[in-house]
Design an enzyme around this catalytic site. Structure first.
Site, PDB file in Angstrom:
ATOM      1  N   HIS A  41       0.860  -1.187   0.000  1.00 53.22           N
ATOM      2  CA  HIS A  41       0.000   0.000   0.000  1.00 53.22           C
ATOM      3  C   HIS A  41       0.890   1.229   0.000  1.00 53.22           C
ATOM      4  O   HIS A  41       1.280   1.746   1.038  1.00 53.22           O
ATOM      5  CB  HIS A  41      -0.912  -0.029   1.243  1.00 53.22           C
ATOM      6  CG  HIS A  41      -1.978   1.037   1.246  1.00 53.22           C
ATOM      7  ND1 HIS A  41      -3.191   0.863   1.879  1.00 53.22           N
ATOM      8  CD2 HIS A  41      -2.011   2.276   0.703  1.00 53.22           C
ATOM      9  CE1 HIS A  41      -3.923   1.960   1.731  1.00 53.22           C
ATOM     10  NE2 HIS A  41      -3.221   2.842   1.028  1.00 53.22           N
ATOM     11  N   HIS A  95       1.218   4.808  -2.441  1.00 56.48           N
ATOM     12  CA  HIS A  95       0.839   5.650  -3.580  1.00 56.48           C
ATOM     13  C   HIS A  95       2.124   6.306  -4.051  1.00 56.48           C
ATOM     14  O   HIS A  95       2.750   7.042  -3.288  1.00 56.48           O
ATOM     15  CB  HIS A  95      -0.158   6.722  -3.151  1.00 56.48           C
ATOM     16  CG  HIS A  95      -1.414   6.155  -2.556  1.00 56.48           C
ATOM     17  ND1 HIS A  95      -2.563   5.982  -3.276  1.00 56.48           N
ATOM     18  CD2 HIS A  95      -1.691   5.682  -1.306  1.00 56.48           C
ATOM     19  CE1 HIS A  95      -3.500   5.456  -2.514  1.00 56.48           C
ATOM     20  NE2 HIS A  95      -3.001   5.263  -1.302  1.00 56.48           N
ATOM     21  N   HIS A 113      -9.475   0.805  -1.531  1.00 53.90           N
ATOM     22  CA  HIS A 113      -9.479   1.438  -0.215  1.00 53.90           C
ATOM     23  C   HIS A 113     -10.903   1.328   0.324  1.00 53.90           C
ATOM     24  O   HIS A 113     -11.868   1.672  -0.379  1.00 53.90           O
ATOM     25  CB  HIS A 113      -9.137   2.920  -0.323  1.00 53.90           C
ATOM     26  CG  HIS A 113      -7.680   3.211  -0.530  1.00 53.90           C
ATOM     27  ND1 HIS A 113      -6.947   2.655  -1.528  1.00 53.90           N
ATOM     28  CD2 HIS A 113      -6.833   4.030   0.164  1.00 53.90           C
ATOM     29  CE1 HIS A 113      -5.692   3.116  -1.454  1.00 53.90           C
ATOM     30  NE2 HIS A 113      -5.602   3.949  -0.433  1.00 53.90           N
ATOM     31  N   GLU A 136     -11.366   3.288   5.603  1.00 56.64           N
ATOM     32  CA  GLU A 136     -10.340   4.202   6.128  1.00 56.64           C
ATOM     33  C   GLU A 136     -11.106   5.297   6.881  1.00 56.64           C
ATOM     34  O   GLU A 136     -11.063   5.363   8.097  1.00 56.64           O
ATOM     35  CB  GLU A 136      -9.494   4.789   4.987  1.00 56.64           C
ATOM     36  CG  GLU A 136      -8.433   5.778   5.445  1.00 56.64           C
ATOM     37  CD  GLU A 136      -7.684   6.465   4.279  1.00 56.64           C
ATOM     38  OE1 GLU A 136      -8.173   6.436   3.147  1.00 56.64           O
ATOM     39  OE2 GLU A 136      -6.608   7.053   4.553  1.00 56.64           O
ATOM     40  N   ASP A 176       1.594   3.934   2.906  1.00 52.81           N
ATOM     41  CA  ASP A 176       0.557   4.762   2.272  1.00 52.81           C
ATOM     42  C   ASP A 176       1.176   5.916   1.468  1.00 52.81           C
ATOM     43  O   ASP A 176       1.329   5.790   0.260  1.00 52.81           O
ATOM     44  CB  ASP A 176      -0.446   5.281   3.319  1.00 52.81           C
ATOM     45  CG  ASP A 176      -1.834   5.529   2.744  1.00 52.81           C
ATOM     46  OD1 ASP A 176      -2.036   5.279   1.551  1.00 52.81           O
ATOM     47  OD2 ASP A 176      -2.725   5.966   3.507  1.00 52.81           O
ATOM     48  N   ASP A 177       1.474   7.022   2.128  1.00 48.51           N
ATOM     49  CA  ASP A 177       2.081   8.186   1.466  1.00 48.51           C
ATOM     50  C   ASP A 177       3.268   8.627   2.321  1.00 48.51           C
ATOM     51  O   ASP A 177       3.173   9.596   3.081  1.00 48.51           O
ATOM     52  CB  ASP A 177       1.050   9.320   1.367  1.00 48.51           C
ATOM     53  CG  ASP A 177      -0.174   8.905   0.565  1.00 48.51           C
ATOM     54  OD1 ASP A 177      -0.096   8.920  -0.673  1.00 48.51           O
ATOM     55  OD2 ASP A 177      -1.192   8.529   1.179  1.00 48.51           O
TER      56      ASP A 177
HETATM   57  N1  HPA Z   1      -6.374   7.496   1.116  1.00 46.86           N
HETATM   58  C1  HPA Z   1      -7.155   7.617   0.055  1.00 46.86           C
HETATM   59  N2  HPA Z   1      -6.710   8.039  -1.111  1.00 46.86           N
HETATM   60  C2  HPA Z   1      -5.417   8.346  -1.233  1.00 46.86           C
HETATM   61  C3  HPA Z   1      -4.568   8.235  -0.169  1.00 46.86           C
HETATM   62  C4  HPA Z   1      -5.061   7.786   1.069  1.00 46.86           C
HETATM   63  O1  HPA Z   1      -4.351   7.678   2.077  1.00 46.86           O
HETATM   64  N3  HPA Z   1      -3.355   8.612  -0.611  1.00 46.86           N
HETATM   65  C5  HPA Z   1      -3.466   8.920  -1.902  1.00 46.86           C
HETATM   66  N4  HPA Z   1      -4.726   8.764  -2.285  1.00 46.86           N
HETATM   67 ZN    ZN Z   2      -3.851   4.692   0.460  1.00 45.86          ZN
END
Ligand code: HPA
Ligand code: ZN
Length: 344
Positions: A20, A22, A200, A203, A281-282
């Protein structure tokens, strides 16, 4: 070495995958500034420190607003190449041996950047990552769930000629009020064309979105999924099918999905039977790559060697790598565990 040091070294050294990530979320402020200057774009910020100071998020939307601003600096094939190769180099330092990387074509096409420019840049970096580091990477193309269904259908049509390059499709961006059901037809068509499917869910969105993603979109791995813990019956049913969750502890903390990592429900998720994995994630926005996520979780929950072993193995088992590589890495992970904790 003391026992805690041995454990921390094991976290850092054990081979693991990342499922996971991006790629646009791996854009570090230093590269963002460099690209902005090269591409003659004005940013609101003059230094990496100023950029990092702006990374205080209330929720997912407040992060996405900044994230999409950052993506504007990515214009040429070389920009996407550099972004991706930088991520691979950084991941290799965390002993990540394989990653399944999300990319958001709609965030680029909407600014006039061509689909091929994005894909070629990322793909070239994956090829070099394999040659230089023996790193294996797969691509998962995400649809922006806050954009219309027909737009998702159009990017899916573009991806159909690249089924040898793009392994799967996913669903990201603003989750609230954008249920998985909005993309039923898109995911059905994607499956017909052989793409593996993830999304996703859970979340910021409710547990029902996790259920929908599994039942309607027929996804085989859930990104985040954390809010499924609010529905015990659902969590147990996800555990029975041993579906993987790609959890992202630092992301959840930074976006106020959880208040404190000491309350992170990973043990509850694992004991239900779900295949939990730990991811970044990021990483450029949330304060850490994979090992920093493991270490933050360990700092909060005092993970045992056996739990770390399980998480590392899950990261391989939940991946889309072929069976032969999978069993090779599982053996390697178990070997390292035995040498570290059982050898004297
Ligand atoms: N959540 C949802 N969309 C996203 C995320 C995230 O953490 N990062 C980049 N797009
Ligand atoms: Zn994500």
């Amino acid at each position: 070495m003391t026992e805690p040091d041995i454990l921390i070294n094991f976290i850092k050294n054990v081979p693991k995958t990342e499922l996971h990530i991006h790629i646009e979320g791996a854009l570090e402020p230093e590269l963002m500034l460099k690209l902005a200057s090269k591409n003659n774009l004005k940013l609101k910020y003059a230094s990496p420190e100023e950029i990092r100071k702006a990374y205080r998020f209330k929720n997912l939307q407040s992060f996405l607003d900044i994230y999409y601003q950052g993506t504007r600096t990515l214009i040429t094939e070389e920009d996407f190449y550099t972004l991706t190769l930088n991520y691979i180099q950084r991941a290799v330092r965390d002993n990540v041996i394989h990653a399944e990387i999300f990319f958001d074509p709609q965030a680029h096409i909407s600014r006039g950047v061509k689909f091929d420019t994005v894909l070629n840049g990322i793909y070239e970096a994956l090829r070099d990552g394999r040659n230089i580091f023996g790193f294996s990477g797969e691509l998962i193309m995400c649809f922006l769930r806050d954009q219309p269904e027909d737009e998702a259908m159009r990017v899916l049509d573009m991806a159909i000629s690249y089924t040898d390059t793009i392994k799967g499709v996913g669903l990201d961006s603003a989750e609230r009020n954008n249920p998985p059901s909005k993309f039923s037809r898109v995911f059905e068509k994607a499956r017909e064309h052989g793409f593996l499917t993830v999304a996703h869910a859970g979340e910021e969105g409710p547990p029902e979105y996790v259920k929908e993603a599994v039942e309607l979109l027929k996804i085989i791995r859930i990104d985040h999924g954390i809010r499924a813990v609010e529905n015990e019956k659902l969590l147990q049913s996800l555990g029975r099918i041993k579906i993987p969750f790609t959890l992202c502890p630092l992301s959840n903390l930074k976006l106020n999905v959880v208040r404190d990592l000491r309350d992170y429900p990973i043990r509850k998720i694992m004991s239900a039977g779900v295949l939990a994995t730990v991811n970044s994630d990021d990483p450029a926005y949330f304060g850490g790559y994979v090992n920093e996520n493991f270490l933050a979780l360990h700092g909060a929950l005092n993970l045992t060697p056996a739990e770390i072993l399980t998480l590392a193995k899950n990261s391989v088992l939940a991946s889309f790598m072929d069976a032969e590589r999978m069993s090779m890495w599982i053996e390697k992970i178990e070997d390292i565990y035995r040498h570290t904790f059982l050898s004297s």
